[in-house]
Design a protein around this motif. Structure first.
Motif, PDB file in Angstrom:
ATOM      1  N   GLY A 113      26.788  45.951  52.233  1.00 30.91           N
ATOM      2  CA  GLY A 113      25.364  45.403  51.495  1.00 30.91           C
ATOM      3  C   GLY A 113      24.600  46.671  51.355  1.00 30.91           C
ATOM      4  O   GLY A 113      24.466  47.487  52.249  1.00 30.91           O
ATOM      5  N   GLY A 114      24.262  46.991  50.113  1.00 30.54           N
ATOM      6  CA  GLY A 114      23.560  48.285  49.699  1.00 30.54           C
ATOM      7  C   GLY A 114      24.454  49.073  48.973  1.00 30.54           C
ATOM      8  O   GLY A 114      24.013  50.087  48.154  1.00 30.54           O
ATOM      9  N   ALA A 115      25.854  49.136  49.371  1.00 31.44           N
ATOM     10  CA  ALA A 115      26.694  50.003  48.659  1.00 31.44           C
ATOM     11  C   ALA A 115      27.033  49.487  47.502  1.00 31.44           C
ATOM     12  O   ALA A 115      27.292  47.913  47.262  1.00 31.44           O
ATOM     13  CB  ALA A 115      27.849  50.349  49.790  1.00 31.44           C
ATOM     14  N   LEU A 116      28.089  50.020  46.552  1.00 32.56           N
ATOM     15  CA  LEU A 116      28.429  49.444  45.329  1.00 32.56           C
ATOM     16  C   LEU A 116      29.726  49.160  45.388  1.00 32.56           C
ATOM     17  O   LEU A 116      30.472  48.080  44.569  1.00 32.56           O
ATOM     18  CB  LEU A 116      28.373  50.723  44.123  1.00 32.56           C
ATOM     19  CG  LEU A 116      26.916  51.016  43.868  1.00 32.56           C
ATOM     20  CD1 LEU A 116      26.761  52.262  42.934  1.00 32.56           C
ATOM     21  CD2 LEU A 116      25.938  49.946  43.711  1.00 32.56           C
ATOM     22  N   GLN A 117      30.808  49.633  46.096  1.00 31.82           N
ATOM     23  CA  GLN A 117      32.087  49.437  46.062  1.00 31.82           C
ATOM     24  C   GLN A 117      32.796  50.300  47.085  1.00 31.82           C
ATOM     25  O   GLN A 117      32.274  51.344  47.773  1.00 31.82           O
ATOM     26  CB  GLN A 117      32.891  50.102  44.757  1.00 31.82           C
ATOM     27  CG  GLN A 117      34.210  49.974  44.602  1.00 31.82           C
ATOM     28  CD  GLN A 117      34.738  50.608  43.181  1.00 31.82           C
ATOM     29  OE1 GLN A 117      34.759  51.774  43.378  1.00 31.82           O
ATOM     30  NE2 GLN A 117      34.788  50.104  42.271  1.00 31.82           N
ATOM     31  N   VAL A 137      31.400  53.835  47.866  1.00 31.94           N
ATOM     32  CA  VAL A 137      30.545  54.183  46.795  1.00 31.94           C
ATOM     33  C   VAL A 137      29.206  53.811  46.876  1.00 31.94           C
ATOM     34  O   VAL A 137      28.981  52.446  47.125  1.00 31.94           O
ATOM     35  CB  VAL A 137      31.247  53.776  45.432  1.00 31.94           C
ATOM     36  CG1 VAL A 137      30.216  54.472  44.269  1.00 31.94           C
ATOM     37  CG2 VAL A 137      32.468  54.362  45.456  1.00 31.94           C
ATOM     38  N   VAL A 138      28.155  54.575  46.915  1.00 37.17           N
ATOM     39  CA  VAL A 138      26.815  54.081  47.082  1.00 37.17           C
ATOM     40  C   VAL A 138      25.927  54.636  45.953  1.00 37.17           C
ATOM     41  O   VAL A 138      26.519  55.535  45.310  1.00 37.17           O
ATOM     42  CB  VAL A 138      26.039  54.540  48.408  1.00 37.17           C
ATOM     43  CG1 VAL A 138      26.977  54.086  49.839  1.00 37.17           C
ATOM     44  CG2 VAL A 138      26.005  56.044  48.636  1.00 37.17           C
ATOM     45  N   PRO A 139      24.820  54.244  45.626  1.00 34.28           N
ATOM     46  CA  PRO A 139      24.079  54.932  44.280  1.00 34.28           C
ATOM     47  C   PRO A 139      23.683  56.265  44.879  1.00 34.28           C
ATOM     48  O   PRO A 139      23.423  56.600  46.175  1.00 34.28           O
ATOM     49  CB  PRO A 139      22.794  54.090  44.612  1.00 34.28           C
ATOM     50  CG  PRO A 139      23.026  52.733  45.218  1.00 34.28           C
ATOM     51  CD  PRO A 139      24.156  53.130  46.110  1.00 34.28           C
ATOM     52  N   GLY A 140      23.967  57.230  43.729  1.00 33.27           N
ATOM     53  CA  GLY A 140      23.691  58.609  44.096  1.00 33.27           C
ATOM     54  C   GLY A 140      22.256  59.236  44.687  1.00 33.27           C
ATOM     55  O   GLY A 140      22.137  60.073  45.602  1.00 33.27           O
ATOM     56  N   CYS A 151      27.698  52.920  56.924  1.00 34.44           N
ATOM     57  CA  CYS A 151      29.122  53.156  57.486  1.00 34.44           C
ATOM     58  C   CYS A 151      29.047  52.663  58.989  1.00 34.44           C
ATOM     59  O   CYS A 151      29.951  52.474  59.313  1.00 34.44           O
ATOM     60  CB  CYS A 151      28.965  54.781  57.465  1.00 34.44           C
ATOM     61  SG  CYS A 151      28.918  55.391  55.801  1.00 34.44           S
ATOM     62  N   ASP A 152      27.986  52.849  59.558  1.00 34.37           N
ATOM     63  CA  ASP A 152      28.147  52.617  61.106  1.00 34.37           C
ATOM     64  C   ASP A 152      28.310  50.953  61.249  1.00 34.37           C
ATOM     65  O   ASP A 152      29.046  50.697  62.097  1.00 34.37           O
ATOM     66  CB  ASP A 152      26.617  52.945  61.783  1.00 34.37           C
ATOM     67  CG  ASP A 152      26.550  54.265  62.318  1.00 34.37           C
ATOM     68  OD1 ASP A 152      27.767  55.040  61.978  1.00 34.37           O
ATOM     69  OD2 ASP A 152      25.720  54.914  62.746  1.00 34.37           O
ATOM     70  N   ARG A 153      27.634  50.277  60.175  1.00 35.29           N
ATOM     71  CA  ARG A 153      27.784  48.851  60.290  1.00 35.29           C
ATOM     72  C   ARG A 153      29.207  48.515  60.013  1.00 35.29           C
ATOM     73  O   ARG A 153      29.881  47.480  60.807  1.00 35.29           O
ATOM     74  CB  ARG A 153      27.000  48.186  59.153  1.00 35.29           C
ATOM     75  CG  ARG A 153      25.985  46.849  59.756  1.00 35.29           C
ATOM     76  CD  ARG A 153      25.070  46.717  58.695  1.00 35.29           C
ATOM     77  NE  ARG A 153      25.488  46.597  57.321  1.00 35.29           N
ATOM     78  CZ  ARG A 153      24.565  46.939  56.470  1.00 35.29           C
ATOM     79  NH1 ARG A 153      23.667  47.634  56.359  1.00 35.29           N
ATOM     80  NH2 ARG A 153      24.936  47.042  55.093  1.00 35.29           N
ATOM     81  N   GLU A 172      30.547  58.137  48.916  1.00 37.11           N
ATOM     82  CA  GLU A 172      30.772  59.116  47.440  1.00 37.11           C
ATOM     83  C   GLU A 172      29.639  58.303  46.661  1.00 37.11           C
ATOM     84  O   GLU A 172      29.105  57.148  46.808  1.00 37.11           O
ATOM     85  CB  GLU A 172      32.099  58.504  46.620  1.00 37.11           C
ATOM     86  CG  GLU A 172      33.404  59.080  47.471  1.00 37.11           C
ATOM     87  CD  GLU A 172      34.519  58.604  47.040  1.00 37.11           C
ATOM     88  OE1 GLU A 172      35.507  59.256  47.150  1.00 37.11           O
ATOM     89  OE2 GLU A 172      34.636  57.497  46.376  1.00 37.11           O
ATOM     90  N   PRO A 173      29.237  59.111  45.523  1.00 38.74           N
ATOM     91  CA  PRO A 173      28.074  58.536  44.387  1.00 38.74           C
ATOM     92  C   PRO A 173      28.927  57.784  43.591  1.00 38.74           C
ATOM     93  O   PRO A 173      30.157  57.637  43.558  1.00 38.74           O
ATOM     94  CB  PRO A 173      27.540  59.865  43.978  1.00 38.74           C
ATOM     95  CG  PRO A 173      28.639  60.746  44.246  1.00 38.74           C
ATOM     96  CD  PRO A 173      29.589  60.484  45.211  1.00 38.74           C
ATOM     97  N   GLU A 174      27.994  57.209  42.499  1.00 37.16           N
ATOM     98  CA  GLU A 174      28.532  56.038  41.596  1.00 37.16           C
ATOM     99  C   GLU A 174      29.333  56.727  40.578  1.00 37.16           C
ATOM    100  O   GLU A 174      30.052  56.189  39.881  1.00 37.16           O
ATOM    101  CB  GLU A 174      27.667  55.372  41.115  1.00 37.16           C
ATOM    102  CG  GLU A 174      26.671  55.924  40.269  1.00 37.16           C
ATOM    103  CD  GLU A 174      25.125  56.097  41.014  1.00 37.16           C
ATOM    104  OE1 GLU A 174      25.290  56.803  42.002  1.00 37.16           O
ATOM    105  OE2 GLU A 174      24.149  55.593  40.338  1.00 37.16           O
ATOM    106  N   SER A 175      29.586  58.142  40.510  1.00 32.75           N
ATOM    107  CA  SER A 175      30.656  58.869  39.520  1.00 32.75           C
ATOM    108  C   SER A 175      31.875  58.697  39.926  1.00 32.75           C
ATOM    109  O   SER A 175      32.800  58.668  39.142  1.00 32.75           O
ATOM    110  CB  SER A 175      30.228  60.373  39.448  1.00 32.75           C
ATOM    111  OG  SER A 175      30.227  60.909  40.767  1.00 32.75           O
TER     112      SER A 175
END
Ligand code: ZN
Ligand code: ZN
Length: 183
Positions: A113-117, A137-140, A151-153, A172-175
């Motif tokens: 949750g909170g990450a994109l992919q 992948v998380v928002p930059g 990550c810890d979760r 990683e960022p969304e790029s």
């Protein structure tokens, strides 16, 4: 008398060999399985020699003896081949079972949750220890502490499923987002 002692030793070694191999398989330790197989080789040799001596003694045909020795040698070669094959499998780091990978995928989806992919999920087993590696992948613009919390979760949840697992999450960022086809 000496034959009786050899027989007792062979039986004891046989039990120990079976035990080592069982524990070795359970702990996925090629080294333990190898010592078990080595011991088996000794047991088979002793048994072969005893059978050879017994057969020669019973039939009076001493020509049987080398024949049985040959069979024993062939059997030891066969055991050795198995040990080599199994340890090479362990050294080459086989990936985890498909069912385990599926479980891990579910867990990561549930905890991200909170990450994109996530993508590039890689698993392997080095000896008894499972390794799990993935890109998240998380928002930059997300703060490092927020990304680290995800990550810890994920790490904790995967370790709950695979105790002792070594889990590495690469942020990683969304790029770096992948289309479904690239995943
Ligand atoms: Zn990536
Ligand atoms: Zn951490």
């Amino acid at each position: 008398m000496r034959l009786a002692l050899a027989t007792i030793a062979a039986v004891a070694n046989g039990a120990l060999a079976a035990y080592l191999q069982r524990v070795g398989r359970r702990q996925r330790s090629p080294a333990l399985v190898a010592s078990g197989a080595h011991l088996w080789g000794d047991v088979v040799t002793t048994a072969g020699v005893l059978v050879g001596l017994g057969a020669a003694w019973l039939t009076g045909r001493w020509a049987l003896d080398p024949l049985i020795a040959l069979l024993v040698a062939a059997n030891i070669l066969r055991l050795g081949w198995h040990v080599v094959r199994d340890s090479v499998g362990g050294l080459m780091d086989e990936s985890l079972a498909a069912s385990e990978v599926e479980r891990i995928t579910d867990i990561v989806r549930h905890e991200m949750g909170g990450a994109l992919q996530f993508h590039d999920l890689r698993t392997r087993r080095g000896g008894p220890r499972p390794f799990v590696e993935l890109h998240l992948v998380v928002p930059g613009g997300m703060r490092v502490d927020a990304a680290h919390a995800i990550c810890d979760r994920i790490e904790a949840a995967v370790q709950g499923e695979l105790p002792g697992a070594d889990v590495v999450v690469h942020v990683e960022p969304e790029s770096e987002l992948r289309t479904p086809a690239e995943r």
